[in-house]
Structures are given as structure tokens and as C-alpha cells.
Design an enzyme around this catalytic site. Structure first.
Site, PDB file in Angstrom:
ATOM      1  CB  ILE A 154      -0.617  -0.295   1.113  1.00 39.90           C
ATOM      2  CG1 ILE A 154      -2.202  -1.478   1.106  1.00 39.90           C
ATOM      3  CG2 ILE A 154      -1.864   1.272   1.329  1.00 39.90           C
ATOM      4  CD1 ILE A 154      -3.125  -1.221   2.541  1.00 39.90           C
ATOM      5  CG  ASP A 173       9.805  -0.613   4.603  1.00 39.61           C
ATOM      6  OD1 ASP A 173      10.732  -1.422   5.043  1.00 39.61           O
ATOM      7  OD2 ASP A 173       8.555  -0.994   3.445  1.00 39.61           O
ATOM      8  CB  CYS A 232      -5.533   5.234   5.743  1.00 36.00           C
ATOM      9  SG  CYS A 232      -6.100   6.371   5.539  1.00 36.00           S
ATOM     10  CD  GLU A 263     -10.718   1.134  14.196  1.00 37.12           C
ATOM     11  OE1 GLU A 263     -11.715   0.156  14.044  1.00 37.12           O
ATOM     12  OE2 GLU A 263     -10.012   2.313  13.928  1.00 37.12           O
ATOM     13  CG  HIS A 281     -11.323   0.847   9.995  1.00 36.34           C
ATOM     14  ND1 HIS A 281     -10.466   0.510  11.242  1.00 36.34           N
ATOM     15  CD2 HIS A 281     -10.491   0.389   8.958  1.00 36.34           C
ATOM     16  CE1 HIS A 281      -9.618  -0.850  10.329  1.00 36.34           C
ATOM     17  NE2 HIS A 281      -9.383  -0.367   8.984  1.00 36.34           N
ATOM     18  CB  ALA A 284     -10.633  -2.007   2.749  1.00 33.76           C
TER      19      ALA A 284
END
Length: 531
Positions: A154, A173, A232, A263, A281, A284
Site C-alpha cells: 500500500i 522502511d 489509514c 474501535e 475505518h 477498504a
């Protein structure tokens, strides 16, 4: 009997039909996942469980899942699945990491625009009949530095889209190589550098012990004044309390959050702060993504239940359908080698050493390792399988090592398994012939050529005349039919072995009679799963 799958969350009818088309019996009960007691009542009837986020696969639920082989999560996150408990129960946990990549990446980009131009606040103000044009002075994305934490699937798409917006992209990363970074057109940096230089920071990493609170109070204080932060990915990556304070102080100019530490988020310190955009959320949540992950999870679960292919598994090495076809005989062989040596070893095992030679050395070694370990562990734990075996071995402190080598013998490929205990080392080797049948080719360093059967008898003795006659006569006198008889010896008058493939398991009286002859050092009945 056809495998049986339960769909306990909302999947599309098209996805459900995939199971049916593959010959799998499926029960579609999209609201059952919300009723944990009812789910616990019925879960024992199923081989597979397909879920989204509503169903909670807990250790308690898994205790009732006596036949369950695979849990498939339509989506990336598997926080609702107890993966440790699943591994111990031998249940594969799969997700669908690719079906919603674009959707989630686009949501992050949309959040950047929303925060940069204060779009939600400006919209609410305009709907209220105000015309506060001068109040909502935004910033451009063009020319700004975007810091991407996590440049995987992503994050990589976000990098690509951001470059299209003419942003300068830097990425932190640990798994990103310089060559890959260059191909992506991003600058690889350390986290400290990213925090100091970024005008926008976006997170795209899973929640692990290493990433939890990666934007802690201390790290947030290192950021450039006026930074805007987008999350996100997963709640818990950012210290929300510290961020709220820095938004109030003006050090952080804005934030866009789709995920939260708790959540559903009904009350959060970030709510109602100026220039904070929050969504429930939705990363997706597009029609395309929801359909893609549903189809993908149905395909993956079907491939496993029908063909043994393991794709996108989180608690076992993956093996594609193509690999499964080629590797199937070698997976069986590795299990037989493990089973042989496991049944021959009474004392605690300290180490398992596995040698892969020739063509098998280029295969999916991790999957073969699981098969070997499962074969060994089945003697003490009959319920162990390819998923739970490595967990059991680790709990017992067994060291696993592997060696790969080029073709070094008469066979195109072979596997040799050695176990080490406090008292001895014991080894067995095998190969797969062109007919796809596994064969034992060496035991204790003695060469043989033995077909693997469900019921076998293994003996060791001094190489003296009369052994073949004694074995044959004893079997015949007791009505035990020999399907195959293999002999081997180290040297004339040295140590010798015999491996008999029988039509049925040798009865106790047969073993007794052989023992009383005094000719055999060891007599061991063996059993193998040849289905």
C-alpha cells in the site's frame, strides 16, 4: 466427503458461489458472526470459516472448532483472529492483502487533500450558510515532502501517486533496499531524518511490537513545525494523546485519521479538534475492494481445501496451487521421513537437521520443513499438523536447521532427515521416483530401496544367514501377508536392516515370536498415512 465452509460475515453472493463451483458445501449466514454463542455451537461442523471483521475467532471459539482447517479473512487486518491459538490448534489463518491495496492507498491520498485544503470544515461552514472564504487558507501538495513510513504494497502505491502529484517522496522502511527505492523514485531515509524533513507523514505499516506508537510523543516532537499526519493503516501507531496536544499547540497543522487505537471510536481525543479529518475505518470501503477481497478469500480457501495450496497464510509458509501440484509427492515424502524417525525415537529430541539435495533444494523449503516436523511430532501428539508442528517444536526447545546442496548422488533429488538426542543421532533419507511415489533410500547410513506402505515392520540384526527365512516363515505362520520386502546392510557380517511392507499391522504375537528368536536387535512396527 466434500469440505464444508461457513461464511459468518457479509460476503458477496459471487464469492459464495465460488465455493459451490469448486464442489465445496457452504452455509451462508452473514449475521452469525455477531452471535458468539451460536457460532460456538455450530463451528465444529465446518472445515473452513470465511469472515470479515465482525466475527471474532478467539481461543475459546477454536476449542469448539474440532474440524476447522482454515480461517479466511476477507481483508488485510486479522486483529479479530487469535493467530497463536489458531496455530496451536493447527488452523491456517489467511488474509487477502492485495484486494484492497489501491482503495486504501487512494483513501490516504484523499485524506491528504482533505487536510491540506480543510475540505470537511469548509463544506460544513458552507452548508451552514456561511461564506468564510478567507478562513480556509490551504496548502498545495505540489513540491511538498511526503514522508512514507512503510513502503510495502500500500505504501508503494501511495509513493507512486504522490510522485504523480509532484511531491518529493522520502520513505522509511527497514525492508526497503536502495535498488528498490531507486526504482520507486523515492529516497530511502532513516526515521529520524523523515521526521525532521516531512511536510506530510503517512503511515502504512502493520501494528506490531516494533511499530506500536512509532509516532510517540518523543518522535512527534522531532517533526517539522506545520507537519500534517495521515494514518489509514492501523490504530496504535500514533500516540493520540500527544498528537492532540501538538494539534492544539499548532506544532502539527492537521491530521487525517481513518483508524484509531480503540474501535469503534465513539469518543476520541482527536474528535472535534480543528483541521482533523476523521473517517470510520473506510480505507477498504469501496465497492470494488469489498468484492475483490471476498472473491480472493473464496478462491484461496477453495484452493487449500481442494488442492492443498496455501496462499497468503499468516501462520504457515505459503504454497501456490502450481507449487502444490509439483511438490505434493515431496510433501508426502517429507512427512513419511519425519514419521519414520519420530516412531523410532523414544527420547526427547534436541535438534532436527534436514538436508535437501538436487531438484528439491529449489522448492519451497519452508513448507517441506513443516511436513517433516509434523511427521516427527505426530508420535507424541497425534493431532499435530503442518501449522501446529513448528509451534510444538519451538515450545519443546527443538532446534531446526536446514542445508541445501546441488545434486550430489544417483538421484535427481532427495531429502535426508537427522534427529539429535542426548543419546544418539538417527537419520533416514528418501526420494520421489518418476511415478510420483515416495521411497526410502537410506536408513542409518545403509542404502535400501523401499516403497512406503501404510503398515510396515522395521528390524535390525547382524548380517547372518536365516534372517529372510525367519521373517518370511513367521509372517506366513501367522497369516500376515508381505506386500514388499527390502533388505540392506552396511557390510558383510556387519549391521543389516529389513523393511517389510505388510497388508495389515503386525500383531503382538508376531512381534513376540520374532523377539524370542534372538536374531534381532530391534523390531519396530511402523505406520504411515499414505492416503
Amino acid at each position: 466427503m466434500a469440505p464444508k465452509v461457513l461464511v459468518s460475515d457479509k460476503l458477496s453472493e459471487t464469492a459464495v458461489q465460488i465455493f459451490r463451483d469448486r464442489g465445496i458445501e457452504v452455509d451462508f449466514m452473514p449475521d452469525l458472526g455477531k452471535d458468539k454463542d451460536k457460532l460456538a455451537e455450530v463451528i465444529g461442523n465446518y472445515d473452513g470459516l470465511a469472515i470479515r471483521s465482525a466475527t471474532k475467532v478467539t481461543a475459546a471459539l477454536l476449542e469448539h472448532a474440532t474440524n476447522l482447517k482454515v480461517v479466511g479473512r476477507a481483508g488485510i487486518g486479522t486483529d479479530n483472529v487469535d493467530k497463536d491459538a489458531a496455530s496451536k490448534k493447527g488452523v491456517i489463518v489467511m488474509n487477502t492483502p492485495y484486494g484492497n491495496m489501491i482503495t486504501t492507498a487512494e483513501h490516504a491520498i484523499a485524506m491528504m487533500f482533505a487536510v491540506a485544503r480543510q475540505i470537511p470544515e469548509a463544506s460544513a461552514s458552507t452548508h451552514a450558510g456561511k461564506w468564510e472564504k478567507s478562513k480556509f487558507m490551504g496548502v498545495e501538495l505540489t513540491g511538498k515532502t511526503l514522508g512514507v513510513i512503510g513502503a510495502g504494497n500500500i505504501g508503494g502505491i501511495v509513493c507512486d501517486r504522490a510522485r504523480g502529484l509532484k511531491m518529493k517522496v522520502i520513505a522509511y522502511d527497514p525492508y526497503l533496499g536502495e535498488e528498490k527505492a531507486a526504482k520507486m523514485g523515492v529516497e530511502k531515509v532513516e526515521l529520524e531524518d523523515l521526521l525532521k524533513r516531512s511536510d506530510f507523514i503517512t503511515l502504512h505499516v502493520p501494528l506490531t511490537d516494533a511499530t506500536r506508537n512509532i509516532l510517540s510523543k518523543e518522535n512527534l516532537e522531532k517533526t517539522k513545525k506545520g507537519v500534517r499526519i495521515i494514518n489509514c493503516a492501523r490504530g496504535g501507531l500514533v500516540d493520540e494523546e500527544a498528537l492532540a496536544e501538538m494539534l492544539k499547540s499548532g506544532h502539527v497543522a492537521g491530521a487525517g485519521f481513518d483508524v484509531f487505537a480503540e474501535e469503534p471510536a465513539k469518543d476520541n481525543v482527536l474528535f472535534n479538534l480543528p483541521n482533523v479529518v476523521c473517517t470510520p475505518h473506510l480505507g477498504a470501503s469501496t465497492t470494488e475492494a469489498q468484492e475483490n477481497v471476498a472473491l480472493q478469500v473464496a478462491e484461496q480457501m477453495s484452493n487449500y481445501l481442494i488442492d492443498g495450496a496455501v496462499e497468503n497464510a499468516l501462520n504457515m509458509p505459503s504454497m501456490t496451487a502450481e507449487e502444490a501440484k509439483v511438490m505434493g509427492p515431496w510433501v508426502k515424502l517429507s512427512g513419511h521421513l519425519g514419521a519414520f524417525i519420530g516412531q523410532m525415537t523414544d527420547e526427547p529430541i534436541k535438534a532436527i537437521n534436514i538436508l535437501y539435495d538436487g531438484v528439491v533444494a529449489d522448492m519451497n523449503i519452508a513448507a517441506l520443513n513443516c511436513s517433516v516436523i509434523a511427521g516427527i511430532m505426530k508420535r507424541s501428539n497425534p493431532d499435530v499438523n503442518l501449522v501446529s508442528a513448528p509451534v510444538v517444536a519451538k515450545e519443546r526447545g527443538v532446534q531446526i536447521s536446514t542445508t541445501n546442496q546441488d545434486k550430489s548422488g544417483a538421484f535427481d533429488g532427495y531429502i535426508k532427515v537427522t534427529v539429535v538426542t542426548d543419546k544418539r543421532e538417527r537419520s533416514v533419507a528418501g526420494t520421489v521416483f518418476s511415478d510420483g511415489k515416495p521411497r526410502f533410500i537410506q536408513i542409518k547410513g545403509i542404502n535400501i530401496d523401499a516403497e512406503v506402505g501404510e503398515h510396515m515392520l522395521y528390524t535390525t540384526n547382524e548380517d547372518v544367514p536365516g534372517i529372510i527365512g525367519t521373517l518370511g516363515q513367521t509372517m506366513g505362520a501367522n497369516g500376515a501377508n508381505i506386500a514388499n520386502f527390502t533388505l540392506g546392510r552396511a557390510a558383510s557380517r556387519g549391521e543389516a536392516i529389513a523393511l517389510l511392507y505388510l497388508d495389515e499391522a503386525p500383531r503382538a504375537e508376531i512381534l513376540d515370536q520374532l523377539q524370542k528368536t534372538g536374531l534381532f536387535r530391534q523390531i519396530a512396527p511402523l505406520q504411515f498415512d499414505v492416503a
